[in-house]
Motif scaffolding. Structure first.
Motif, PDB file in Angstrom:
ATOM      1  N   PHE A 233       0.830  -1.206   0.000  1.00 10.66           N
ATOM      2  CA  PHE A 233       0.000   0.000   0.000  1.00 10.66           C
ATOM      3  C   PHE A 233       0.867   1.261   0.000  1.00 10.66           C
ATOM      4  N   ASP A 234       1.909   1.266   0.821  1.00  4.89           N
ATOM      5  CA  ASP A 234       2.787   2.439   0.915  1.00  4.89           C
ATOM      6  C   ASP A 234       3.576   2.682  -0.366  1.00  4.89           C
ATOM      7  N   LYS A 235       3.713   1.646  -1.211  1.00  6.03           N
ATOM      8  CA  LYS A 235       4.447   1.790  -2.469  1.00  6.03           C
ATOM      9  C   LYS A 235       3.584   2.367  -3.591  1.00  6.03           C
ATOM     10  N   ILE A 236       2.301   2.422  -3.371  1.00  7.54           N
ATOM     11  CA  ILE A 236       1.414   2.949  -4.408  1.00  7.54           C
ATOM     12  C   ILE A 236       1.548   4.463  -4.438  1.00  7.54           C
ATOM     13  N   VAL A 237       2.110   4.993  -5.518  1.00  8.02           N
ATOM     14  CA  VAL A 237       2.385   6.429  -5.606  1.00  8.02           C
ATOM     15  C   VAL A 237       1.088   7.217  -5.704  1.00  8.02           C
ATOM     16  N   TYR A 238       0.223   6.820  -6.618  1.00 11.77           N
ATOM     17  CA  TYR A 238      -1.040   7.529  -6.814  1.00 11.77           C
ATOM     18  C   TYR A 238      -2.183   6.633  -6.323  1.00 11.77           C
ATOM     19  N   LYS A 239      -2.518   6.777  -5.066  1.00 15.35           N
ATOM     20  CA  LYS A 239      -3.555   5.942  -4.453  1.00 15.35           C
ATOM     21  C   LYS A 239      -4.931   6.410  -4.917  1.00 15.35           C
ATOM     22  N   ASP A 240      -5.771   5.458  -5.257  1.00 20.40           N
ATOM     23  CA  ASP A 240      -7.147   5.787  -5.609  1.00 20.40           C
ATOM     24  C   ASP A 240      -8.072   5.257  -4.520  1.00 20.40           C
ATOM     25  N   SER A 241      -9.365   5.374  -4.735  1.00 27.71           N
ATOM     26  CA  SER A 241     -10.317   4.940  -3.707  1.00 27.71           C
ATOM     27  C   SER A 241     -10.214   3.445  -3.442  1.00 27.71           C
ATOM     28  N   VAL A 242      -9.879   2.664  -4.476  1.00 30.75           N
ATOM     29  CA  VAL A 242      -9.724   1.215  -4.289  1.00 30.75           C
ATOM     30  C   VAL A 242      -8.555   0.923  -3.350  1.00 30.75           C
ATOM     31  N   SER A 243      -7.459   1.664  -3.509  1.00 32.08           N
ATOM     32  CA  SER A 243      -6.292   1.480  -2.643  1.00 32.08           C
ATOM     33  C   SER A 243      -6.671   1.688  -1.182  1.00 32.08           C
TER      34      SER A 243
END
Length: 516
Positions: free
Chosen positions: A241-251
């Motif tokens: 999760f922390d690696k996701i640069v552009y988090k969306d609502s699903v994240s």
């Protein structure tokens, strides 16, 4: 089904296709469409001349299908692109029956040689839950390895039906046949990993994702967060999760649900607050999962406060989950207030309030209100009502409800319904009648919940003979459940059968059970 030779994944050899599995029929909603280079459908006289007015989309599709059939009967050759376009429309509208009827109009020779056409048809069958037909089409495709589309559709079909091992075996076969996966392959495969619950298989697939160059793909990373959470490794889920640069609502929703699933309310609340700070709002499904899954009344109330501020309190799914939250924590007044003030109710709403009163005869009064509201009770409704009757000793009412369920609503009794009936008679001391339910009325073999209800009744009312029978069945069904051994030992002890009690105690010691 499908067969797969040894694949490079570490646990492939342990996977095998199950010949029979219970299929869970669900409708799959695709958020994105694969970027496959299939030719676009071009206009045709059949479609150009047909301009339906004041028709729904399904009515228009039905009219086109009628014209298509008539054209074929008149000897007109229909282009593959028309069939492909219509199958895509059927998929978008979830008009599965129309798609199956189109299939009957497609020449088999055209289907075999046109990969785009057969792929679209395969996806339609897989999405509708008709996985056998989908796999048969797959096996007949001569150029199925040209793209990942057909593989993705079939993997998704298996995963959506809960046939996770079959989905994984197909992925292994895909890797062995050197079919290049795309960004739509891995979310489906990762979903299957989460369904199996195997962290080692999930980690191996994760390594494949990295080697294939999808390690930074947000679509894939969101699926990994959910997979690690379901496989029990919430720490790795957070790292992904922390690696996701552009988090969306699903994240955010995946991480939030993961913390709730693992019983970590403070971390869930922290993510919830960060999510709001970053401008994202949890969707209704996530809020419902969060509220019903949390063991913390404090967290539940904080979420309820947020829901009120954002005007979502009366979203049907959210309101239902709040009823469950308050009833689970014994706050029946608040649960009732929510129920009575709901602007609309569905059967889940009624089930939630009935379940909240499952130990209170008042639950029965909700059935008449439900019927007056023209809501049809379902399987869950009657489980809750029969459970209420068992706890309240309402034998005649319970018998009437069981008959009503079958005769008035056509509901076939499940294992839970029979367990409730055994519990109903057993708690009232009618042990022979409870045993008769199992011996004479059940259409299938009794499971642990049914035999467990009978054993507990035998313990309450000191019935040694039937208690021994019940325990014997449970020892076979649940050999590692020491509670069943304890109940039988207590039945013998209460009856003064010291030697028999000692035999059970020795059985427990041999199995490594700790005796209290």
């Amino acid at each position: 089904m499908l067969t797969a030779a040894a694949a490079p994944l570490c646990l492939h050899k342990s996977m095998r296709i199950k010949k029979t599995q219970k299929q869970k029929h669900k409708q799959f909603h695709q958020n994105a469409k694969p970027n496959l280079f299939f030719p676009k459908s071009s206009p045709t006289p059949l479609l150009i001349d047909h301009k339906p007015q004041n028709h729904t989309k399904l009515q228009a599709l039905e009219a086109i299908l009628h014209d298509l059939r008539a054209s074929i009967q008149n000897g007109i050759t229909v282009d593959a692109q028309i069939f492909t376009s219509l199958l895509e429309t059927c998929f978008q509208l979830q008009a599965f029956d129309h798609g199956f009827r189109i299939h009957r109009l497609i020449p088999s020779s055209l289907l075999r040689k046109n990969v785009a056409l057969s792929s679209k048809l395969l996806r339609l069958y897989a999405s509708s839950g008709r996985i056998k037909e989908a796999h048969l089409l797959f096996d007949q495709m001569s150029k199925r390895n040209d793209s990942a589309f057909a593989w993705n559709s079939l993997i998704s079909g298996y995963a959506e039906l809960g046939l996770y091992e079959d989905a994984m075996a197909l992925y292994f076969q895909m890797a062995e046949e050197d079919v290049a996966p795309d960004r739509f392959t891995f979310p489906r495969v990762v979903k299957a990993c989460g369904g199996i619950g195997s962290i080692s298989v999930g980690e191996e697939v994760h390594r494949h994702i990295v080697r294939r160059g999808f390690a930074d793909d947000g679509f894939v990373l969101n699926a990994l967060v959910d997979m690690y959470s379901k496989c029990g490794d919430i720490v790795k889920a957070r790292k992904v999760f922390d690696k996701i640069v552009y988090k969306d609502s699903v994240s955010w929703n995946s991480m939030l649900t993961g913390y709730v699933r693992h019983g970590l309310p403070s971390q869930a609340l922290s993510i919830f607050r960060r999510m709001l700070q970053d401008g994202f709002e949890p969707d209704a499904v996530t809020i419902s999962t969060l509220v019903t899954g949390t063991q913390s009344l404090k967290l539940g109330r904080q979420i309820h406060g947020w829901v009120i501020r954002y005007g979502s309190q009366w979203n049907l799914s959210i309101a239902n989950s709040l009823i469950v939250l308050y009833s689970n924590h014994g706050k029946l007044d608040q649960a009732r207030w929510l129920f009575e003030h709901m602007p609309e109710r569905d059967v889940v709403s009624w089930n939630s309030i009935i379940s909240a009163h499952r130990k209170d005869p008042k639950a029965i009064t909700y059935l008449s209100r439900l019927q007056k509201a023209d809501v049809r009770p379902d399987v869950v409704t009657f489980v809750s009502l029969l459970s209420t009757c068992a706890h309240s000793g309402l034998i005649e009412v319970g018998e009437g409800l069981f008959s009503m369920m079958r005769e008035d609503y056509g509901i076939v009794p499940s294992m839970e319904h029979y367990a409730c009936m055994v519990n109903l008679y057993g708690r009232a001391g009618l042990i022979e009648e409870a045993y008769g339910i199992i011996e004479k009325r059940m259409e299938f073999e009794a499971g642990p919940t049914v035999w467990g209800a009978l054993l507990y009744a035998c313990y309450l009312h000191h019935n040694v003979d039937i208690g021994k029978i019940s325990a014997g069945c449970l020892f076979e069904l649940e050999p590692d459940n020491e509670h069943n051994f304890e109940l039988l030992m207590n039945i013998y002890s209460n009856a003064g059968r010291v030697e028999d009690a000692e035999k059970v105690r020795k059985m427990m010691a041999d199995r490594g059970f700790t005796q209290t």
